[in-house]
Design a protein around this motif. Structure first.
Motif, short mmCIF file in Angstrom:
data_model
loop_
_atom_site.label_atom_id
_atom_site.label_comp_id
_atom_site.label_asym_id
_atom_site.label_seq_id
_atom_site.Cartn_x
_atom_site.Cartn_y
_atom_site.Cartn_z
N ARG A 1 6.87 -102.88 44.09
CA ARG A 1 8.19 -103.52 44.06
C ARG A 1 8.49 -104.20 45.40
O ARG A 1 9.02 -105.31 45.42
N SER A 2 8.14 -103.56 46.51
CA SER A 2 8.43 -104.17 47.82
C SER A 2 7.65 -105.46 48.00
O SER A 2 8.15 -106.42 48.58
N ILE A 3 6.42 -105.52 47.46
CA ILE A 3 5.64 -106.75 47.57
C ILE A 3 6.20 -107.83 46.65
O ILE A 3 6.25 -109.01 47.02
N ARG A 4 6.68 -107.46 45.47
CA ARG A 4 7.32 -108.45 44.59
C ARG A 4 8.57 -109.03 45.26
O ARG A 4 8.81 -110.24 45.20
N ASP A 5 9.34 -108.18 45.89
CA ASP A 5 10.54 -108.65 46.60
C ASP A 5 10.15 -109.59 47.74
O ASP A 5 10.83 -110.59 48.00
N LEU A 6 9.04 -109.27 48.41
CA LEU A 6 8.57 -110.11 49.50
C LEU A 6 8.15 -111.49 48.98
O LEU A 6 8.46 -112.52 49.59
N ILE A 7 7.46 -111.51 47.84
CA ILE A 7 7.04 -112.78 47.25
C ILE A 7 8.25 -113.63 46.88
O ILE A 7 8.27 -114.85 47.10
N LYS A 8 9.27 -113.00 46.31
CA LYS A 8 10.50 -113.73 45.98
C LYS A 8 11.14 -114.31 47.24
O LYS A 8 11.71 -115.40 47.22
N GLY A 9 11.06 -113.55 48.33
CA GLY A 9 11.60 -114.04 49.60
C GLY A 9 10.85 -115.26 50.11
O GLY A 9 11.46 -116.20 50.64
N LEU A 10 9.53 -115.28 49.94
CA LEU A 10 8.74 -116.44 50.35
C LEU A 10 9.15 -117.67 49.57
O LEU A 10 9.24 -118.78 50.11
N LYS A 11 9.43 -117.48 48.28
CA LYS A 11 9.87 -118.59 47.44
C LYS A 11 11.22 -119.12 47.93
O LYS A 11 11.42 -120.34 48.04
N ARG A 12 12.15 -118.21 48.23
CA ARG A 12 13.48 -118.65 48.70
C ARG A 12 13.39 -119.44 50.00
O ARG A 12 14.22 -120.30 50.27
#
Length: 303
Positions: A185-196
């Motif tokens: 989950r922490s890595i998925r959140d990180l990926i979403k942050g890269l997109k933002r």
């Protein structure tokens, strides 16, 4: 200009199959057979496919680790073969999450070392390392030796290493494989942050639920080429996968549930609700079950 562009990439490998104790037979493996894809800025693109379909080979070509036999690819306009040095300066790569680090160095020291390799000053490398350790939630373990890190911690550190030089384009090959749910989950959140932040991310994964959560578009690859491409919803609609609508009527003591399968849930919902209202009934519970990306994936790769 696209962040990542690949046109008709082809790559084949020669391997040798052992026959008996001495003899060997040469085998040609067509890893890529005309792969084309395009990734926009601020987009997470998922590359899906069974083992041996060509996902990792595609990532290696796009990140300059392999040279294609034919076709071409560009990263932010730079050719991955002719301008490989420029490409390497603007990409971050996670290929083997638990490899490439120095086991006796701490997580912080590893990041500083790689920052220096990218030309950062010591002060800037240390500042960037602290910033990234906080980002991947490893600041509490910054001074622990890498050899003491768990697999999940190593995966997060590998992403921090990929971002040490602040690249606009990031490649993540199976970044959550073997990780526990919390680390994933922490890595998925990180990926979403890269997109933002407006970066372009190309992701490969066998976790289709994860892909559906984070990816804007996906390309399903098989036999060395992209078989279908689009948003998860678009792909499911094009395949005619069916939604399941479940409606429970208010006041029905038996708890009867109306269950309808449809490829057009919006139109069908309007029809059902109009019919229920015309009969003077009210809805107590309603649920629409969307078909999964896994169903679409299986349909495509199985032909």
């Amino acid at each position: 200009m696209s962040a990542i562009e690949a046109v008709e990439l082809r790559k084949r490998f020669i391997s040798y199959e052992r026959i008996g104790l001495i003899r060997r037979r040469k085998t040609i493996v067509n890893a890529l057979n005309g792969v084309s894809l395009n990734v926009k800025w601020g987009e997470v693109y998922g590359l899906l496919g069974p083992n041996g379909a060509g996902k990792t080979t595609t990532v290696k070509i796009l990140s300059t680790l392999l040279i294609p036999d034919s076709g071409f690819a560009r990263i932010n306009g730079f050719d991955v073969v002719k301008e490989a040095k420029k490409v390497r300066g603007i990409i971050g790569l996670v290929l083997y999450p638990d490899k490439g680090f120095y086991s006796r160095l701490s997580g912080f020291e590893n990041l500083v070392y790689f920052g220096r390799l990218y030309g950062l000053s010591r002060g800037k490398a240390e500042e960037r390392a602290r910033e990234l350790l906080r980002l991947v939630n490893l600041d509490w373990a910054a001074n622990r030796p890498y050899e003491e890190y768990s697999l999940g911690m190593r995966a997060r550190l590998s992403i921090a290493r990929a971002l040490i030089h602040d690249p606009p384009v990031v490649f993540l090959d199976e970044p959550t494989i073997g990780l526990d749910p919390v680390s994933s989950r922490s890595i998925r959140d990180l990926i979403k942050g890269l997109k933002r932040e407006g970066r372009a991310v190309l992701l490969t994964s066998h976790n289709l639920w994860e892909v559906e959560e984070v990816c804007d578009r996906v390309g399903i690859i098989g036999s060395g080429k992209v078989l279908m491409e689009g948003s998860p919803r678009d792909i499911k609609d094009r395949l005619g996968l069916r939604y399941v609508i479940e409606i429970e009527i208010e006041g029905d003591s038996k708890g009867k549930v109306i269950r309808v399968e449809t490829t057009d849930p919006v139109t069908e919902l309007k029809r059902i609700m109009n019919e229920i209202e015309s009969n003077g009934l009210r809805i107590s519970r309603m649920r629409v079950n969307e078909p999964s990306l896994e169903e679409a994936y299986i349909r495509v790769v199985s032909g």
